[in-house]
Structure formats: structure tokens, C-alpha cells
Enzyme design. Structure first.
Site, mmCIF file in Angstrom:
data_model
loop_
_atom_site.group_PDB
_atom_site.id
_atom_site.type_symbol
_atom_site.label_atom_id
_atom_site.label_comp_id
_atom_site.label_asym_id
_atom_site.label_seq_id
_atom_site.Cartn_x
_atom_site.Cartn_y
_atom_site.Cartn_z
ATOM 1 N N ALA A 12 0.837 -1.119 0.030
ATOM 2 C CA ALA A 12 0.517 0.213 0.279
ATOM 3 C C ALA A 12 1.030 1.040 0.168
ATOM 4 C CB ALA A 12 -0.420 -0.246 1.022
ATOM 5 N N ILE A 16 2.252 1.345 -6.857
ATOM 6 C CA ILE A 16 0.657 1.892 -7.721
ATOM 7 C C ILE A 16 -0.338 2.391 -5.977
ATOM 8 C CG2 ILE A 16 -0.660 0.437 -8.186
ATOM 9 C CD1 ILE A 16 1.292 -1.193 -9.646
ATOM 10 N N VAL A 131 -1.211 -8.295 -9.244
ATOM 11 C CA VAL A 131 -0.897 -7.476 -9.647
ATOM 12 C C VAL A 131 0.305 -7.391 -9.357
ATOM 13 C CG1 VAL A 131 -0.422 -4.778 -10.068
ATOM 14 C CG2 VAL A 131 -2.964 -5.873 -9.368
ATOM 15 N N ASN A 133 4.264 -8.382 -9.946
ATOM 16 C CA ASN A 133 4.710 -9.798 -11.449
ATOM 17 C C ASN A 133 6.289 -10.818 -10.223
ATOM 18 O OD1 ASN A 133 3.604 -8.524 -13.488
ATOM 19 N ND2 ASN A 133 4.809 -6.879 -13.554
ATOM 20 N N ASP A 161 -2.483 -4.476 -20.150
ATOM 21 C CA ASP A 161 -2.230 -4.300 -21.574
ATOM 22 C C ASP A 161 -3.309 -3.969 -21.982
ATOM 23 O OD1 ASP A 161 -0.052 -5.539 -20.340
ATOM 24 O OD2 ASP A 161 -1.133 -7.923 -19.085
ATOM 25 N N HIS A 189 0.531 -12.322 -18.100
ATOM 26 C CA HIS A 189 1.210 -10.589 -18.386
ATOM 27 C C HIS A 189 3.044 -10.737 -18.185
ATOM 28 C CE1 HIS A 189 1.534 -6.161 -17.259
ATOM 29 N NE2 HIS A 189 2.629 -6.936 -16.343
#
Ligand code: NAX
Length: 330
Positions: A12, A16, A131, A133, A161, A189
Site C-alpha cells: 500500500a 501503485i 497485480v 509480478n 495491457d 502478463h
């Protein structure tokens, strides 16, 4: 007023998170009549927790009418307690000299613990969107470690994307982005994802008919979408954050509102073997929602070009799965 929805966000205090939390608290994700309580999860590190405290102060200073509480924590049990949505954003970024396998192992371990904590603490209806990666494989790890939580409630994000692809097509055709529909991202992704321009439509006409320039579609368009993350890092010196947060909002909205007639959106879900993809892989498909539940769109025609691209991205996901075999649960 509705009962507040509890939303956990890991990472958090990261980039992002800094865009995402404010969009959720403002009502962009669940609408103007849905209050929220934010569970903000960070690592138990002084710098991260201080940064998180600063973010909480800024959320306070927005005086958002819909924000009914904030739970900042580094404890996974408290973090996922009673949550209806778990947005797993936090992950360790790839550093110089790190192999993909190292990243998979390092981040994979985060998602075993988080999957178990979600199973122990979250609300029965919890939906988890990964989310961080490599997000498809991290979602696979979380899902298989969350005993008792249905696989259908796990997702990995390919909406960024899709949005990137829509904008590229709209620019090329000289139309508004809203004219582009049916833009499916297939697979992982990663640089092997397949943005399916054959089935995408511009004002309801097939994209190849509108754009005509087949070589641009097969080469430049696909490469631009696949490499867009790297292009942003090169330009900004930092990875995409605001656009990623926007894609999180779009994904949740797409899953929680009925999909427009004839259209679809992209999200990675647990494959049930549709389109011949190995069962159990977290694979991005064209998906529709009725506002409560989702289904993969099953009648999308695939030509040999598309089948080859989809096979390549599936092969990469199988390889990632084999690299984290020791981290998979049930
Ligand atoms: P940042 O490095 O800015 O923030 C990550 C935050 O996560 C940090 O504050 C860190 O302390 C925290 N964190 C690390 N491990 C954690 C754990 N175990 N529990 C809780 N918090 C933890 O990265 P940011 O730019 O916010 O990106 C986050 C992730 O999103 C990265 O893995 C990134 O690769 C991924 N992305 C995924 C995208 C997608 O489309 N699926 C696009 C954007 C982004 O690249």
C-alpha cells in the site's frame, strides 16, 4: 447507505498504492454509494511503515465521505480479516543480476503466506486480484495455498495491457478510444502476451478491416503493447504506476458490473481447459461478467496466427509453473 466493503491492498505504500488507494476511497472502484474500509498491508520494515503512515495521513486529509476506516498493518491476519476484496500489489521488484527464476521464487514465497492468510481470515465472498509480478504465477501460488477459497475467486491483472492495446488501435485508426471493443489479451502478463487484434472491433467492424495495414498489426502493434512497460520505465525512470492503478479499478469494475452486450474484457482466471489451455493455469481470456459472476467467452474464432501466439504464452506459463512447483498448495 450500504454496509462498507473491506478492501485489502498489499504494497500500500508503494507507487501503485499511492495512486490506487485514493481512487478506491473516492468511489471510483465501487461507485458513489458504496462505503469502503481500507486494509493497508506493508512489510514490517520501519521505512515502509513510516511511508504507510504518511499515506494514511493523506487519506485522512482528503476527508473522503465514503472512507469509513483504515487498517494499516504488517500483520497478515489483521490485514485480511473480513475482507471482501484482496488486491495483491506488493512484490519485490526485479533487481540487476536477478534471473526470472530467482524472482519467481522470491515473490512466490510472499504469495504462499498471503494465500493462506486470505483463507484463514477473509470473508467467504473474498475475491483476490494479483497485480504484483509475475502476476499470473503469483496468483496461481496464492490460489493453491488458499485452501477452501474457490479458484473462481482468484484473478491476475491483464487490463493494463488491454487498455494499452485499445489506445494504440484508436490512435492508428484516428478514432476515440471508446470506439474500440472486444480487445482480448490472451495468456501471461509478460512479453509473450497476445493482444488479439483479429477479434477486436472498431465501431463494431473487425480491426483488420478498419486498419488494413496487416504488417503493422502483426509486428508493430503487438510489439508496442508487449514492450510498453519497458518503454515507460525508459521514459520515466520508474515503472508504470498511475496507469496500473487505473487498470486495477477497471478490472474490479468490469468484474462487478454487467459487461456491455457483445463485448468482453481481459483478466487472467484459472483455466478450466477452455481453448485447450492446460487446466489450472492462470490464463488471461476474454471474459464477461453479469455483475456477480463471470464466464470465459467460448466462441471466439482463432486462426493459425492467433493459435501460435497463444501456444507460446501458454508454454511460458507452464514453464513458470514448473519453476514454482515447490510453492504450490492443493
Ligand atoms: P513499489 O516497489 O513502488 O511498491 C511495492 C510495495 O510493496 C513496497 O512498498 C513494498 O514495501 C511492498 N511489499 C513488498 N513485499 C511485500 C509484502 N510481502 N507484503 C506487503 N507489501 C510488500 O512497486 P509498484 O510500482 O507499486 O509495483 C508493484 C507490483 O506491481 C510490482 O510487482 C510490479 O511489477 C507490478 N506491476 C504489475 C502490473 C500488471 O499489469 N499486472 C503493471 C504495473 C506493475 O509493473
Amino acid at each position: 447507505m450500504n454496509t462498507p466493503i473491506r478492501v485489502a491492498i498489499t504494497g500500500a505504500a508503494g507507487q501503485i498504492g499511492y495512486s490506487l488507494l485514493f481512487r478506491i476511497a473516492s468511489g471510483a472502484m465501487f461507485g458513489p454509494n458504496q462505503p469502503v474500509i481500507l486494509h493497508l498491508i506493508e512489510i514490517p520494515d520501519e521505512k515502509a511503515m513510516n511511508a504507510l503512515q504518511g499515506v494514511c495521513m493523506e487519506l485522512d486529509d482528503c476527508a473522503f465521505p465514503l472512507l469509513k476506516g483504515i487498517v494499516p498493518t504488517s500483520d497478515l491476519d489483521a490485514g485480511f480479516q473480513g475482507v471482501n476484496w484482496a488486491l495483491l500489489v506488493g512484490a519485490v521488484p526485479r533487481k540487476a543480476g536477478m534471473e526470472r527464476k530467482d524472482l519467481l521464487g522470491l515473490n512466490g514465497r510472499i504469495f504462499t503466506g498471503q494465500g493462506r492468510a486470505i483463507a484463514r481470515n477473509a470473508a467467504k465472498d473474498v475475491r483476490t486480484l494479483v497485480v504484483g509480478n509475475p502476476c499470473n504465477t503469483n496468483a496461481l501460488i496464492a490460489m493453491t495455498n488458499a485452501a477452501g477459497v474457490p479458484a473462481r475467486q482468484f484473478f491476475a491483472m491483464t487490463m493494463l495491457d488491454e487498455n494499452r492495446a485499445k489506445t494504440q488501435l484508436a490512435r492508428k485508426a484516428g478514432v476515440e478510444v471508446t470506439a474500440v471493443s472486444n480487445m482480448a489479451i490472451w495468456g501471461n502478463h509478460s512479453a509473450t502476451m497476445y493482444p488479439d487484434f483479429f477479434n477486436a472491433r472498431i465501431t463494431n467492424r473487425p480491426v483488420p478491416d478498419v486498419i488494413g495495414h496487416r504488417e503493422w498489426l502483426e509486428k508493430d502493434f503487438i510489439a508496442t503493447v508487449q514492450q510498453r512497460g519497458a518503454a515507460i520505465i525508459k521514459a520515466r525512470g520508474l515503472s508504470s504506476a498511475a496507469s496500473a492503478a487505473n487498470a486495477v479499478v477497471d478490472t474490479v469494475r468490469n468484474l462487478t458490473t454487467p459487461t456491455r452486450e457483445g463485448d468482453w474484457f481481459s483478466v487472467a482466471v484459472c483455466s478450466d481447459g477452455s481453448y485447450g489451455i492446460e487446466k489450472g493455469l492462470m490464463f488471461s481470456y476474454p471474459v464477461r461478467s453479469n455483475g456477480k459472476d463471470w464466464s470465459v467467452v467460448l466462441d471466439v474464432p482463432l486462426n493459425d496466427f492467433s493459435k501460435a501466439k497463444i501456444a507460446a504464452t501458454e508454454a511460458e506459463l507452464k514453464e513458470e509453473k514448473s519453476m514454482v512447483a515447490d510453492l504450490l498448495g492443493k
